[in-house]
Design an enzyme around this catalytic site. Sequence first.
Site, PDB file in Angstrom:
ATOM      1  N   TRP A   1     100.653  38.790   8.792  1.00  0.00           N
ATOM      2  CA  TRP A   1     100.809  37.923   7.605  1.00  0.00           C
ATOM      3  C   TRP A   1      99.568  38.002   6.719  1.00  0.00           C
ATOM      4  O   TRP A   1      99.661  38.082   5.495  1.00  0.00           O
ATOM      5  CB  TRP A   1     101.079  36.466   8.010  1.00  0.00           C
TER       6      TRP A   1
ATOM      7  N   CYS B   1     106.418  42.590  18.117  1.00  0.00           N
ATOM      8  CA  CYS B   1     107.546  41.958  18.834  1.00  0.00           C
ATOM      9  C   CYS B   1     108.788  42.655  18.305  1.00  0.00           C
ATOM     10  O   CYS B   1     109.041  42.647  17.090  1.00  0.00           O
ATOM     11  CB  CYS B   1     107.576  40.466  18.516  1.00  0.00           C
TER      12      CYS B   1
ATOM     13  N   CYS C   1     111.278  40.617  16.175  1.00  0.00           N
ATOM     14  CA  CYS C   1     110.699  40.201  14.888  1.00  0.00           C
ATOM     15  C   CYS C   1     110.569  41.415  13.976  1.00  0.00           C
ATOM     16  O   CYS C   1     110.781  41.321  12.764  1.00  0.00           O
ATOM     17  CB  CYS C   1     109.314  39.583  15.091  1.00  0.00           C
TER      18      CYS C   1
ATOM     19  N   ARG D   1     105.525  23.726   8.946  1.00  0.00           N
ATOM     20  CA  ARG D   1     105.462  25.087   8.388  1.00  0.00           C
ATOM     21  C   ARG D   1     106.079  25.209   6.998  1.00  0.00           C
ATOM     22  O   ARG D   1     105.690  26.065   6.224  1.00  0.00           O
ATOM     23  CB  ARG D   1     106.188  26.066   9.308  1.00  0.00           C
TER      24      ARG D   1
ATOM     25  N   ARG E   1     115.313  34.323  15.742  1.00  0.00           N
ATOM     26  CA  ARG E   1     115.033  32.953  16.172  1.00  0.00           C
ATOM     27  C   ARG E   1     113.668  32.927  16.846  1.00  0.00           C
ATOM     28  O   ARG E   1     112.969  33.943  16.845  1.00  0.00           O
ATOM     29  CB  ARG E   1     116.122  32.468  17.135  1.00  0.00           C
TER      30      ARG E   1
ATOM     31  N   SER F   1     106.376  34.740  -0.082  1.00  0.00           N
ATOM     32  CA  SER F   1     106.230  33.411   0.500  1.00  0.00           C
ATOM     33  C   SER F   1     107.615  32.827   0.862  1.00  0.00           C
ATOM     34  O   SER F   1     107.768  32.160   1.895  1.00  0.00           O
ATOM     35  CB  SER F   1     105.494  32.507  -0.495  1.00  0.00           C
TER      36      SER F   1
ATOM     37  N   HIS G   1     108.746  34.478   4.048  1.00  0.00           N
ATOM     38  CA  HIS G   1     107.990  33.902   5.169  1.00  0.00           C
ATOM     39  C   HIS G   1     108.566  32.516   5.512  1.00  0.00           C
ATOM     40  O   HIS G   1     108.793  32.194   6.684  1.00  0.00           O
ATOM     41  CB  HIS G   1     106.515  33.807   4.746  1.00  0.00           C
TER      42      HIS G   1
END
Length: 401
Positions: free
Chosen positions: A141, A327, A330, A230, A128, A198, A201
Amino acid sequence: HCQQVPTGPIETTLCDFETVESYNDELYTQLHDLVQTPFFKYYRADLYRECPFWQENGYCMNRECAITTVDESEIPPSWRASELSRLELPSEDLRNTIPGCYYRDSDFCFLDDLSEGDYVDLTANPERFTGYTGPSAHRVWASIYEENCFGISEWALSSAPNPAPVTLPDSMTGVLRSEGADSSRTCLEKRVYYKIISGLHASISTHICYEFMNQTTGEWSPNLECFINRVAAYPERLQYIYFDLVLLTRAVARIGPYLSAYDYCGTGTHKGDDDTLNQVKNVIGIAQTVGKFDETVLFRGENAAILKEEFKQHFRNVTRIMDCVGCDKCRLWGKVQTSGVGTALKILFELDEKALDPHLNSNLLSRSEVVALINTLHRLSESLYFVNEFRKIWAETAQSE
Ligand code: FAD
Protein backbone atom coordinates in the site's frame (compact mmCIF):
# COMPACT_ATOMS: atom_id res chain seq x y z
CA HIS A 1 -20.09 8.58 10.24
CA CYS A 2 -21.27 5.02 10.07
CA GLN A 3 -24.94 5.75 9.67
CA GLN A 4 -24.65 8.82 7.51
CA VAL A 5 -25.55 8.24 3.91
CA PRO A 6 -23.68 10.81 1.82
CA THR A 7 -25.91 13.13 -0.19
CA GLY A 8 -25.49 15.55 -3.08
CA PRO A 9 -23.24 15.45 -6.11
CA ILE A 10 -20.33 13.02 -6.24
CA GLU A 11 -17.39 15.32 -6.90
CA THR A 12 -15.91 15.23 -10.43
CA THR A 13 -18.85 13.15 -11.70
CA LEU A 14 -22.28 14.14 -13.05
CA CYS A 15 -23.98 11.73 -10.67
CA ASP A 16 -25.15 12.06 -7.07
CA PHE A 17 -25.04 9.73 -4.10
CA GLU A 18 -28.83 9.41 -4.05
CA THR A 19 -28.90 8.02 -7.61
CA VAL A 20 -26.25 5.43 -6.80
CA GLU A 21 -28.11 4.49 -3.62
CA SER A 22 -31.41 4.08 -5.42
CA TYR A 23 -29.99 1.83 -8.16
CA ASN A 24 -27.35 -0.10 -6.30
CA ASP A 25 -29.54 -2.89 -4.93
CA GLU A 26 -30.77 -3.74 -8.41
CA LEU A 27 -27.31 -3.41 -9.92
CA TYR A 28 -25.90 -5.65 -7.21
CA THR A 29 -28.58 -8.32 -7.72
CA GLN A 30 -27.94 -8.40 -11.47
CA LEU A 31 -24.16 -8.45 -11.13
CA HIS A 32 -24.26 -11.05 -8.39
CA ASP A 33 -26.06 -13.45 -10.73
CA LEU A 34 -23.84 -12.56 -13.67
CA VAL A 35 -20.55 -13.29 -11.92
CA GLN A 36 -21.75 -16.83 -11.13
CA THR A 37 -21.99 -17.70 -14.84
CA PRO A 38 -19.15 -19.75 -16.39
CA PHE A 39 -18.06 -16.91 -18.65
CA PHE A 40 -17.54 -14.52 -15.75
CA LYS A 41 -16.44 -16.81 -12.94
CA TYR A 42 -13.34 -18.27 -14.57
CA TYR A 43 -10.36 -15.95 -14.64
CA ARG A 44 -6.92 -16.75 -15.90
CA ALA A 45 -4.07 -15.18 -13.93
CA ASP A 46 -0.36 -15.70 -13.60
CA LEU A 47 -0.12 -15.63 -9.84
CA TYR A 48 3.48 -16.60 -9.44
CA ARG A 49 5.49 -13.91 -11.14
CA GLU A 50 8.29 -12.39 -9.16
CA CYS A 51 7.84 -9.03 -7.51
CA PRO A 52 9.71 -6.69 -9.88
CA PHE A 53 10.39 -4.02 -7.26
CA TRP A 54 11.78 -5.69 -4.17
CA GLN A 55 12.58 -9.06 -2.69
CA GLU A 56 9.25 -10.27 -1.38
CA ASN A 57 9.58 -12.98 1.22
CA GLY A 58 6.63 -12.24 3.44
CA TYR A 59 4.44 -15.01 2.03
CA CYS A 60 1.24 -15.51 3.93
CA MET A 61 1.05 -18.94 5.50
CA ASN A 62 -2.59 -18.60 6.56
CA ARG A 63 -4.94 -21.19 5.14
CA GLU A 64 -7.24 -18.40 3.99
CA CYS A 65 -4.52 -16.97 1.73
CA ALA A 66 -4.51 -20.11 -0.43
CA ILE A 67 -6.46 -20.44 -3.64
CA THR A 68 -7.68 -23.44 -5.58
CA THR A 69 -7.13 -23.49 -9.31
CA VAL A 70 -9.24 -25.17 -11.99
CA ASP A 71 -8.01 -27.85 -14.33
CA GLU A 72 -7.95 -26.62 -17.95
CA SER A 73 -10.07 -29.61 -19.00
CA GLU A 74 -13.03 -28.00 -17.21
CA ILE A 75 -12.67 -24.86 -19.31
CA PRO A 76 -14.33 -24.43 -22.74
CA PRO A 77 -11.72 -25.32 -25.40
CA SER A 78 -11.80 -21.85 -26.99
CA TRP A 79 -10.43 -20.28 -23.81
CA ARG A 80 -7.49 -22.63 -23.42
CA ALA A 81 -3.93 -21.33 -23.56
CA SER A 82 -3.20 -22.61 -27.05
CA GLU A 83 -6.25 -20.82 -28.45
CA LEU A 84 -5.80 -17.65 -26.45
CA SER A 85 -2.45 -16.74 -27.90
CA ARG A 86 -4.11 -16.76 -31.34
CA LEU A 87 -7.16 -14.79 -30.33
CA GLU A 88 -6.14 -12.18 -27.84
CA LEU A 89 -4.55 -9.54 -30.06
CA PRO A 90 -6.06 -7.83 -33.08
CA SER A 91 -4.14 -8.84 -36.18
CA GLU A 92 -1.43 -6.56 -37.52
CA ASP A 93 -3.60 -5.72 -40.54
CA LEU A 94 -6.55 -4.82 -38.36
CA ARG A 95 -4.39 -2.64 -36.16
CA ASN A 96 -3.15 -0.70 -39.15
CA THR A 97 -6.49 -0.22 -40.83
CA ILE A 98 -8.80 0.87 -38.05
CA PRO A 99 -8.39 4.41 -36.79
CA GLY A 100 -8.59 4.56 -33.04
CA CYS A 101 -7.97 0.86 -32.72
CA TYR A 102 -6.17 0.24 -29.51
CA TYR A 103 -2.64 -1.03 -29.20
CA ARG A 104 -1.13 -2.80 -26.27
CA ASP A 105 0.82 0.31 -25.31
CA SER A 106 -2.44 2.14 -24.76
CA ASP A 107 -3.30 -0.27 -21.96
CA PHE A 108 -3.45 1.04 -18.46
CA CYS A 109 -2.27 -2.23 -17.04
CA PHE A 110 0.32 -4.86 -17.52
CA LEU A 111 -1.83 -7.80 -18.46
CA ASP A 112 -0.55 -11.20 -17.53
CA ASP A 113 0.85 -13.24 -20.37
CA LEU A 114 -2.22 -15.28 -21.18
CA SER A 115 -0.28 -18.35 -22.19
CA GLU A 116 1.01 -18.52 -18.60
CA GLY A 117 -0.93 -18.93 -15.43
CA ASP A 118 -3.90 -20.87 -14.18
CA TYR A 119 -7.64 -20.65 -14.35
CA VAL A 120 -9.29 -19.77 -11.08
CA ASP A 121 -12.96 -20.00 -10.23
CA LEU A 122 -13.50 -16.61 -8.61
CA THR A 123 -16.68 -17.73 -6.87
CA ALA A 124 -14.77 -20.50 -5.11
CA ASN A 125 -12.12 -18.06 -3.86
CA PRO A 126 -14.07 -15.11 -2.43
CA GLU A 127 -12.31 -11.92 -1.49
CA ARG A 128 -12.57 -11.72 2.29
CA PHE A 129 -10.48 -11.63 5.45
CA THR A 130 -7.33 -13.71 5.03
CA GLY A 131 -5.15 -12.49 7.90
CA TYR A 132 -2.63 -11.01 5.45
CA THR A 133 -1.25 -7.95 7.23
CA GLY A 134 1.91 -6.44 8.68
CA PRO A 135 4.97 -5.07 6.87
CA SER A 136 4.38 -6.97 3.61
CA ALA A 137 0.82 -5.62 3.12
CA HIS A 138 1.81 -2.15 4.32
CA ARG A 139 4.77 -2.03 1.98
CA VAL A 140 2.49 -2.70 -0.99
CA TRP A 141 0.00 0.00 0.00
CA ALA A 142 2.83 2.41 0.90
CA SER A 143 4.43 1.85 -2.46
CA ILE A 144 1.14 2.45 -4.25
CA TYR A 145 0.48 5.72 -2.44
CA GLU A 146 4.04 6.94 -2.05
CA GLU A 147 5.55 6.25 -5.41
CA ASN A 148 2.64 5.71 -7.71
CA CYS A 149 0.02 8.21 -6.67
CA PHE A 150 1.72 11.40 -7.86
CA GLY A 151 2.73 11.88 -4.21
CA ILE A 152 -0.85 12.73 -3.22
CA SER A 153 -2.11 11.78 0.20
CA GLU A 154 -5.38 11.92 2.09
CA TRP A 155 -4.28 15.24 3.54
CA ALA A 156 -4.00 16.74 0.10
CA LEU A 157 -7.61 15.97 -0.72
CA SER A 158 -9.36 16.25 2.59
CA SER A 159 -11.73 19.19 2.94
CA ALA A 160 -11.33 18.93 6.72
CA PRO A 161 -8.71 21.26 8.23
CA ASN A 162 -7.05 18.39 10.08
CA PRO A 163 -6.71 14.78 9.06
CA ALA A 164 -8.97 12.39 10.92
CA PRO A 165 -7.25 10.71 13.89
CA VAL A 166 -5.49 7.55 12.90
CA THR A 167 -2.85 5.32 14.40
CA LEU A 168 -0.31 4.81 11.71
CA PRO A 169 1.83 1.75 11.40
CA ASP A 170 5.46 2.89 11.23
CA SER A 171 5.79 1.88 7.63
CA MET A 172 2.99 4.24 6.65
CA THR A 173 3.87 7.43 8.51
CA GLY A 174 6.03 8.71 5.69
CA VAL A 175 3.15 8.30 3.29
CA LEU A 176 0.57 10.38 5.00
CA ARG A 177 2.97 13.04 6.10
CA SER A 178 4.82 13.38 2.86
CA GLU A 179 2.52 15.83 1.12
CA GLY A 180 0.67 18.87 2.40
CA ALA A 181 -0.85 20.33 -0.75
CA ASP A 182 -4.55 21.06 -0.61
CA SER A 183 -7.05 20.08 -3.26
CA SER A 184 -6.98 23.50 -4.95
CA ARG A 185 -3.33 22.94 -5.79
CA THR A 186 -3.82 19.43 -7.11
CA CYS A 187 -4.99 19.10 -10.70
CA LEU A 188 -8.20 17.29 -11.58
CA GLU A 189 -6.50 14.28 -13.17
CA LYS A 190 -4.31 13.67 -10.12
CA ARG A 191 -7.29 13.98 -7.81
CA VAL A 192 -9.19 11.49 -9.94
CA TYR A 193 -6.22 9.15 -9.83
CA TYR A 194 -6.00 9.27 -6.04
CA LYS A 195 -9.74 8.72 -5.66
CA ILE A 196 -9.57 5.64 -7.84
CA ILE A 197 -6.85 4.08 -5.68
CA SER A 198 -8.28 5.12 -2.35
CA GLY A 199 -11.76 3.92 -3.38
CA LEU A 200 -10.38 0.55 -4.39
CA HIS A 201 -8.51 0.27 -1.10
CA ALA A 202 -11.69 1.21 0.82
CA SER A 203 -13.67 -1.37 -1.14
CA ILE A 204 -11.13 -4.10 -0.34
CA SER A 205 -11.24 -3.07 3.34
CA THR A 206 -15.06 -3.21 3.32
CA HIS A 207 -14.95 -6.78 2.03
CA ILE A 208 -12.37 -7.77 4.64
CA CYS A 209 -14.46 -6.25 7.45
CA TYR A 210 -17.79 -7.66 6.26
CA GLU A 211 -16.49 -11.17 5.70
CA PHE A 212 -14.29 -11.17 8.73
CA MET A 213 -13.02 -14.14 10.68
CA ASN A 214 -12.70 -13.90 14.41
CA GLN A 215 -9.37 -15.65 14.80
CA THR A 216 -10.11 -16.71 18.37
CA THR A 217 -13.47 -18.39 17.69
CA GLY A 218 -12.90 -19.20 14.00
CA GLU A 219 -16.33 -17.73 13.19
CA TRP A 220 -17.12 -15.58 10.16
CA SER A 221 -19.24 -12.49 10.68
CA PRO A 222 -19.30 -8.75 9.86
CA ASN A 223 -16.96 -6.73 12.06
CA LEU A 224 -18.42 -3.27 12.59
CA GLU A 225 -15.41 -1.95 14.49
CA CYS A 226 -13.10 -2.95 11.66
CA PHE A 227 -15.33 -1.12 9.17
CA ILE A 228 -15.50 2.02 11.31
CA ASN A 229 -11.74 2.10 11.89
CA ARG A 230 -10.78 1.52 8.27
CA VAL A 231 -13.54 3.14 6.25
CA ALA A 232 -16.43 4.88 7.99
CA ALA A 233 -14.24 7.13 10.14
CA TYR A 234 -12.93 8.66 6.92
CA PRO A 235 -15.95 9.90 4.93
CA GLU A 236 -13.78 10.56 1.86
CA ARG A 237 -12.77 6.92 1.60
CA LEU A 238 -16.40 5.86 1.57
CA GLN A 239 -17.23 8.52 -1.01
CA TYR A 240 -14.47 7.24 -3.30
CA ILE A 241 -16.15 3.82 -3.47
CA TYR A 242 -19.17 5.60 -4.94
CA PHE A 243 -16.83 7.49 -7.25
CA ASP A 244 -15.23 4.28 -8.50
CA LEU A 245 -18.64 2.76 -9.07
CA VAL A 246 -19.70 5.73 -11.20
CA LEU A 247 -16.45 5.53 -13.18
CA LEU A 248 -16.86 1.83 -13.91
CA THR A 249 -20.55 2.06 -14.74
CA ARG A 250 -19.69 4.85 -17.20
CA ALA A 251 -17.12 2.55 -18.81
CA VAL A 252 -19.68 -0.28 -19.03
CA ALA A 253 -22.27 2.09 -20.52
CA ARG A 254 -19.75 3.42 -23.07
CA ILE A 255 -18.69 -0.06 -24.14
CA GLY A 256 -22.34 -1.23 -24.01
CA PRO A 257 -22.82 -1.91 -27.76
CA TYR A 258 -19.58 -3.88 -27.82
CA LEU A 259 -20.54 -5.93 -24.74
CA SER A 260 -23.97 -6.56 -26.26
CA ALA A 261 -22.29 -8.09 -29.34
CA TYR A 262 -19.81 -10.22 -27.37
CA ASP A 263 -19.85 -14.01 -27.50
CA TYR A 264 -20.49 -15.24 -23.94
CA CYS A 265 -19.92 -18.90 -24.61
CA GLY A 266 -19.29 -21.15 -21.66
CA THR A 267 -22.55 -22.59 -20.35
CA GLY A 268 -22.57 -25.38 -22.93
CA THR A 269 -25.94 -24.43 -24.41
CA HIS A 270 -27.14 -21.63 -26.67
CA LYS A 271 -29.94 -20.87 -24.24
CA GLY A 272 -27.49 -20.61 -21.33
CA ASP A 273 -25.18 -18.32 -23.28
CA ASP A 274 -28.12 -16.15 -24.37
CA ASP A 275 -29.18 -15.85 -20.73
CA THR A 276 -25.70 -14.58 -19.88
CA LEU A 277 -26.00 -12.02 -22.68
CA ASN A 278 -29.39 -10.87 -21.38
CA GLN A 279 -27.96 -10.45 -17.90
CA VAL A 280 -25.13 -8.35 -19.35
CA LYS A 281 -27.72 -6.20 -21.13
CA ASN A 282 -29.58 -5.66 -17.83
CA VAL A 283 -26.34 -4.45 -16.23
CA ILE A 284 -25.67 -2.14 -19.18
CA GLY A 285 -29.20 -0.70 -18.78
CA ILE A 286 -28.56 0.26 -15.15
CA ALA A 287 -25.03 1.46 -15.97
CA GLN A 288 -26.50 3.93 -18.46
CA THR A 289 -28.41 5.60 -15.62
CA VAL A 290 -25.72 5.52 -12.94
CA GLY A 291 -22.63 6.03 -15.10
CA LYS A 292 -22.75 9.80 -15.38
CA PHE A 293 -19.14 10.74 -15.70
CA ASP A 294 -17.76 13.12 -18.29
CA GLU A 295 -14.42 11.68 -19.31
CA THR A 296 -13.93 14.40 -21.91
CA VAL A 297 -13.09 17.01 -19.24
CA LEU A 298 -9.91 15.14 -18.35
CA PHE A 299 -6.60 15.37 -20.17
CA ARG A 300 -7.48 18.55 -22.03
CA GLY A 301 -5.00 21.16 -20.85
CA GLU A 302 -1.65 22.22 -22.20
CA ASN A 303 0.30 19.23 -20.92
CA ALA A 304 -2.52 16.75 -21.45
CA ALA A 305 -0.49 14.20 -23.37
CA ILE A 306 2.33 14.15 -20.81
CA LEU A 307 -0.09 13.96 -17.93
CA LYS A 308 -1.97 11.09 -19.53
CA GLU A 309 1.25 9.20 -20.11
CA GLU A 310 2.23 9.74 -16.48
CA PHE A 311 -1.22 8.65 -15.31
CA LYS A 312 -0.93 5.51 -17.40
CA GLN A 313 2.58 4.72 -16.19
CA HIS A 314 1.58 5.12 -12.56
CA PHE A 315 -1.41 2.88 -12.97
CA ARG A 316 0.58 0.28 -14.88
CA ASN A 317 3.02 0.22 -11.99
CA VAL A 318 0.16 -0.39 -9.59
CA THR A 319 -0.86 -3.43 -11.63
CA ARG A 320 2.73 -4.70 -11.50
CA ILE A 321 2.93 -4.16 -7.74
CA MET A 322 0.21 -6.78 -7.44
CA ASP A 323 2.96 -9.36 -8.02
CA CYS A 324 4.43 -8.19 -4.70
CA VAL A 325 1.30 -8.99 -2.67
CA GLY A 326 2.35 -11.81 -0.36
CA CYS A 327 -0.97 -13.67 -0.17
CA ASP A 328 -2.26 -15.64 -3.15
CA LYS A 329 -5.93 -14.82 -2.72
CA CYS A 330 -5.27 -11.13 -2.11
CA ARG A 331 -2.98 -11.07 -5.15
CA LEU A 332 -5.64 -12.71 -7.28
CA TRP A 333 -8.27 -10.13 -6.32
CA GLY A 334 -5.71 -7.34 -6.54
CA LYS A 335 -5.01 -8.41 -10.11
CA VAL A 336 -8.67 -8.75 -11.03
CA GLN A 337 -9.53 -5.32 -9.66
CA THR A 338 -6.54 -3.37 -10.96
CA SER A 339 -7.12 -4.97 -14.38
CA GLY A 340 -10.81 -4.10 -14.15
CA VAL A 341 -10.08 -0.47 -13.37
CA GLY A 342 -7.32 -0.41 -16.04
CA THR A 343 -9.82 -1.71 -18.59
CA ALA A 344 -12.31 0.98 -17.57
CA LEU A 345 -9.64 3.67 -17.96
CA LYS A 346 -8.74 2.36 -21.38
CA ILE A 347 -12.40 2.43 -22.43
CA LEU A 348 -12.80 5.99 -21.19
CA PHE A 349 -9.53 7.58 -22.23
CA GLU A 350 -8.02 5.60 -25.09
CA LEU A 351 -10.81 4.56 -27.42
CA ASP A 352 -12.72 6.80 -29.77
CA GLU A 353 -16.27 6.10 -30.95
CA LYS A 354 -15.04 4.34 -34.07
CA ALA A 355 -12.82 2.00 -32.10
CA LEU A 356 -15.80 1.07 -29.92
CA ASP A 357 -17.80 -0.15 -32.90
CA PRO A 358 -18.15 -3.94 -32.45
CA HIS A 359 -18.44 -4.49 -36.21
CA LEU A 360 -15.23 -2.67 -37.02
CA ASN A 361 -13.30 -3.90 -34.08
CA SER A 362 -14.48 -7.24 -32.78
CA ASN A 363 -11.28 -8.01 -30.85
CA LEU A 364 -11.20 -4.81 -28.88
CA LEU A 365 -11.16 -6.36 -25.43
CA SER A 366 -9.82 -9.72 -24.39
CA ARG A 367 -12.05 -12.07 -22.45
CA SER A 368 -9.84 -11.45 -19.44
CA GLU A 369 -10.50 -7.70 -19.60
CA VAL A 370 -14.28 -8.16 -19.89
CA VAL A 371 -14.28 -10.58 -16.93
CA ALA A 372 -12.10 -8.24 -14.84
CA LEU A 373 -14.28 -5.20 -15.66
CA ILE A 374 -17.53 -6.88 -14.64
CA ASN A 375 -16.11 -8.56 -11.54
CA THR A 376 -14.58 -5.27 -10.36
CA LEU A 377 -17.89 -3.50 -10.81
CA HIS A 378 -19.50 -6.32 -8.83
CA ARG A 379 -16.95 -5.83 -6.01
CA LEU A 380 -17.72 -2.12 -5.81
CA SER A 381 -21.46 -2.62 -5.92
CA GLU A 382 -21.15 -5.33 -3.27
CA SER A 383 -19.12 -2.98 -1.08
CA LEU A 384 -21.94 -0.42 -1.16
CA TYR A 385 -24.41 -3.19 -0.38
CA PHE A 386 -22.23 -4.20 2.61
CA VAL A 387 -21.99 -0.57 3.70
CA ASN A 388 -25.80 -0.51 3.98
CA GLU A 389 -25.71 -3.74 5.98
CA PHE A 390 -23.17 -2.11 8.31
CA ARG A 391 -25.51 0.87 8.72
CA LYS A 392 -28.23 -1.54 9.86
CA ILE A 393 -25.87 -3.31 12.28
CA TRP A 394 -24.84 0.08 13.66
CA ALA A 395 -28.49 1.09 14.16
CA GLU A 396 -29.27 -2.20 15.94
CA THR A 397 -26.19 -1.87 18.16
CA ALA A 398 -27.09 1.72 19.05
CA GLN A 399 -30.68 0.68 19.88
CA SER A 400 -29.66 -2.14 22.17
CA GLU A 401 -27.28 0.08 24.18
P1 FAD B 1 -4.17 -1.07 5.51
O1 FAD B 1 -5.45 -1.38 4.82
O2 FAD B 1 -2.99 -1.95 5.27
O3 FAD B 1 -3.78 0.43 5.14
C1 FAD B 1 -2.47 0.95 5.38
C2 FAD B 1 -2.58 2.45 5.61
O4 FAD B 1 -3.10 3.08 4.43
C3 FAD B 1 -3.55 2.83 6.71
O5 FAD B 1 -2.92 2.85 7.97
C4 FAD B 1 -3.99 4.21 6.28
O6 FAD B 1 -3.06 5.16 6.67
C5 FAD B 1 -3.96 4.15 4.78
N1 FAD B 1 -5.29 3.85 4.23
C6 FAD B 1 -6.11 2.82 4.55
N2 FAD B 1 -7.20 2.82 3.79
C7 FAD B 1 -7.07 3.88 2.95
C8 FAD B 1 -7.88 4.40 1.92
N3 FAD B 1 -9.03 3.82 1.57
N4 FAD B 1 -7.45 5.50 1.29
C9 FAD B 1 -6.28 6.10 1.61
N5 FAD B 1 -5.46 5.63 2.56
C10 FAD B 1 -5.85 4.54 3.23
N6 FAD B 1 -6.34 -8.69 3.40
C11 FAD B 1 -7.34 -9.60 3.54
O7 FAD B 1 -7.62 -10.02 4.66
N7 FAD B 1 -8.08 -10.03 2.45
C12 FAD B 1 -7.84 -9.58 1.20
O8 FAD B 1 -8.50 -10.01 0.24
C13 FAD B 1 -6.78 -8.62 1.02
N8 FAD B 1 -6.48 -8.16 -0.21
C14 FAD B 1 -5.44 -7.28 -0.35
C15 FAD B 1 -5.13 -6.81 -1.64
C16 FAD B 1 -4.05 -5.96 -1.80
C17 FAD B 1 -3.72 -5.48 -3.19
C18 FAD B 1 -3.26 -5.56 -0.66
C19 FAD B 1 -2.07 -4.66 -0.85
C20 FAD B 1 -3.58 -6.01 0.60
C21 FAD B 1 -4.67 -6.86 0.77
N9 FAD B 1 -5.02 -7.30 2.04
C22 FAD B 1 -6.04 -8.21 2.18
C23 FAD B 1 -4.41 -6.72 3.24
C24 FAD B 1 -5.26 -5.52 3.73
O9 FAD B 1 -5.54 -4.63 2.66
C25 FAD B 1 -4.57 -4.69 4.82
O10 FAD B 1 -3.30 -4.29 4.38
C26 FAD B 1 -4.43 -5.44 6.14
O11 FAD B 1 -5.67 -5.92 6.55
C27 FAD B 1 -3.88 -4.49 7.23
O12 FAD B 1 -4.80 -3.42 7.41
P2 FAD B 1 -4.49 -2.08 8.16
O13 FAD B 1 -5.68 -1.74 8.99
O14 FAD B 1 -3.16 -2.15 8.84
O15 FAD B 1 -4.42 -0.93 7.04
